[in-house]
Design a protein around this motif. Structure first.
Motif, short mmCIF file in Angstrom:
data_model
loop_
_atom_site.label_atom_id
_atom_site.label_comp_id
_atom_site.label_asym_id
_atom_site.label_seq_id
_atom_site.Cartn_x
_atom_site.Cartn_y
_atom_site.Cartn_z
N CYS A 1 1.24 28.34 -20.57
CA CYS A 1 0.30 27.97 -21.63
C CYS A 1 -0.78 29.04 -21.77
O CYS A 1 -1.06 29.52 -22.88
CB CYS A 1 -0.31 26.60 -21.30
SG CYS A 1 -1.49 26.03 -22.53
N PRO B 1 -2.75 17.00 -17.51
CA PRO B 1 -1.44 17.28 -18.12
C PRO B 1 -0.28 17.28 -17.12
O PRO B 1 0.87 17.46 -17.50
CB PRO B 1 -1.62 18.69 -18.70
CG PRO B 1 -2.58 19.34 -17.74
CD PRO B 1 -3.47 18.26 -17.20
N ARG C 1 3.00 20.22 -24.60
CA ARG C 1 1.97 19.84 -25.59
C ARG C 1 0.70 19.34 -24.90
O ARG C 1 -0.41 19.56 -25.36
CB ARG C 1 2.49 18.73 -26.52
CG ARG C 1 3.24 19.28 -27.72
CD ARG C 1 3.95 18.17 -28.42
NE ARG C 1 4.76 17.44 -27.43
CZ ARG C 1 5.58 16.43 -27.71
NH1 ARG C 1 5.68 15.99 -28.94
NH2 ARG C 1 6.29 15.85 -26.77
N ASP C 2 0.88 18.65 -23.78
CA ASP C 2 -0.29 18.17 -23.03
C ASP C 2 -1.07 19.34 -22.42
O ASP C 2 -2.30 19.30 -22.35
CB ASP C 2 0.16 17.18 -21.94
CG ASP C 2 0.85 15.98 -22.57
OD1 ASP C 2 0.19 15.25 -23.32
OD2 ASP C 2 2.06 15.81 -22.34
N GLU D 1 -1.17 22.27 -23.76
CA GLU D 1 -1.82 22.90 -24.91
C GLU D 1 -3.12 22.16 -25.26
O GLU D 1 -4.15 22.80 -25.52
CB GLU D 1 -0.83 22.89 -26.08
CG GLU D 1 -1.17 23.81 -27.22
CD GLU D 1 -1.34 25.27 -26.82
OE1 GLU D 1 -0.58 25.77 -25.97
OE2 GLU D 1 -2.26 25.90 -27.33
N LYS D 2 -3.05 20.83 -25.25
CA LYS D 2 -4.26 20.03 -25.54
C LYS D 2 -5.34 20.32 -24.51
O LYS D 2 -6.51 20.49 -24.85
CB LYS D 2 -3.93 18.53 -25.49
CG LYS D 2 -3.37 18.00 -26.78
CD LYS D 2 -3.15 16.49 -26.65
CE LYS D 2 -1.94 16.10 -27.49
NZ LYS D 2 -1.23 14.92 -27.00
N LYS E 1 -6.91 23.71 -25.09
CA LYS E 1 -7.87 23.75 -26.22
C LYS E 1 -9.22 23.17 -25.80
O LYS E 1 -10.27 23.68 -26.19
CB LYS E 1 -7.31 22.96 -27.40
CG LYS E 1 -6.12 23.67 -28.03
CD LYS E 1 -6.07 23.45 -29.53
CE LYS E 1 -5.12 24.44 -30.19
NZ LYS E 1 -3.72 24.09 -29.98
N LEU E 2 -9.19 22.12 -24.99
CA LEU E 2 -10.44 21.50 -24.53
C LEU E 2 -11.19 22.43 -23.58
O LEU E 2 -12.41 22.61 -23.72
CB LEU E 2 -10.15 20.16 -23.85
CG LEU E 2 -9.67 19.05 -24.80
CD1 LEU E 2 -9.18 17.83 -24.00
CD2 LEU E 2 -10.79 18.62 -25.76
#
Ligand code: 4NP
Length: 159
Positions: free
Chosen positions: A61, A128, A134-135, A137-138, A141-142
């Motif tokens: 990631c 995650p 995807r988790d 990636e979230k 971003k945070l």
């Protein structure tokens, strides 16, 4: 004499969220011309992954975002971290509670939630570890939003 500010990112395993947070903060500081002005590290409240490299999915990631975290190794949060670092930034409220319980009474480090620094309207970086790309990636971003918040606070001299 200007003292180097110290920021320690903390999560449960130190293999997913806090290594990404450490890597992205170093990158954002560098981009802002503040590289070398802040000491950044990360640590775990748990002991299961001490000495381990970041999770492959965290490495992948971060790499997608141009950040190399592969050389990091997990280590345990320890009592002297609370004086060695000015800010101990915790990935979620459970970590915050645990870290505050461990803070020696005489220590000066400020133990806070990482996302308090982010401007996003939430408190926890969801773990995650049991999720998928995807988790991660979230979570990235945070922690990136929080890293930008740290850079902004340093720029404004709000320490
Ligand atoms: P982290 O994720 O706290 O973001 O590094 C986890 C890593 C490992 C485990 C849980 C969360 N674990 O249960 O082993």
């Amino acid at each position: 004499m200007t003292r180097t500010l110290g920021v320690l990112m903390v999560c449960l395993g130190n293999i997913c969220r806090s290594p990404m947070a450490e890597g992205v903060l170093l990158a954002r500081l560098q981009e802002a011309g503040l590289g070398g002005k802040v000491r950044v590290d990360s640590a775990a409240t748990g002991r299961s992954h001490i000495g381990h490299a970041p999770d492959e999915r965290a490495i992948a990631c971060a790499k997608r975002h141009g950040i190399d975290i592969a050389a990091q190794r997990a280590r345990a949060l320890q009592a002297d971290d609370f004086d060695a670092f000015d800010f101990i930034l915790c990935a979620d409220r459970t970590i915050l509670h645990d870290a505050r319980m461990r803070k020696p009474r005489t220590a000066h480090g400020d133990v806070e939630l990482l996302l308090e620094w982010s401007g996003v309207g939430r408190k926890d970086v969801p773990d995650p570890y049991y999720g998928d790309a995807r988790d991660f990636e979230k979570a990235f971003k945070l922690v990136d939003a929080a890293a930008l918040g740290v850079v902004e606070r340093i720029r404004q001299g709000r320490f």
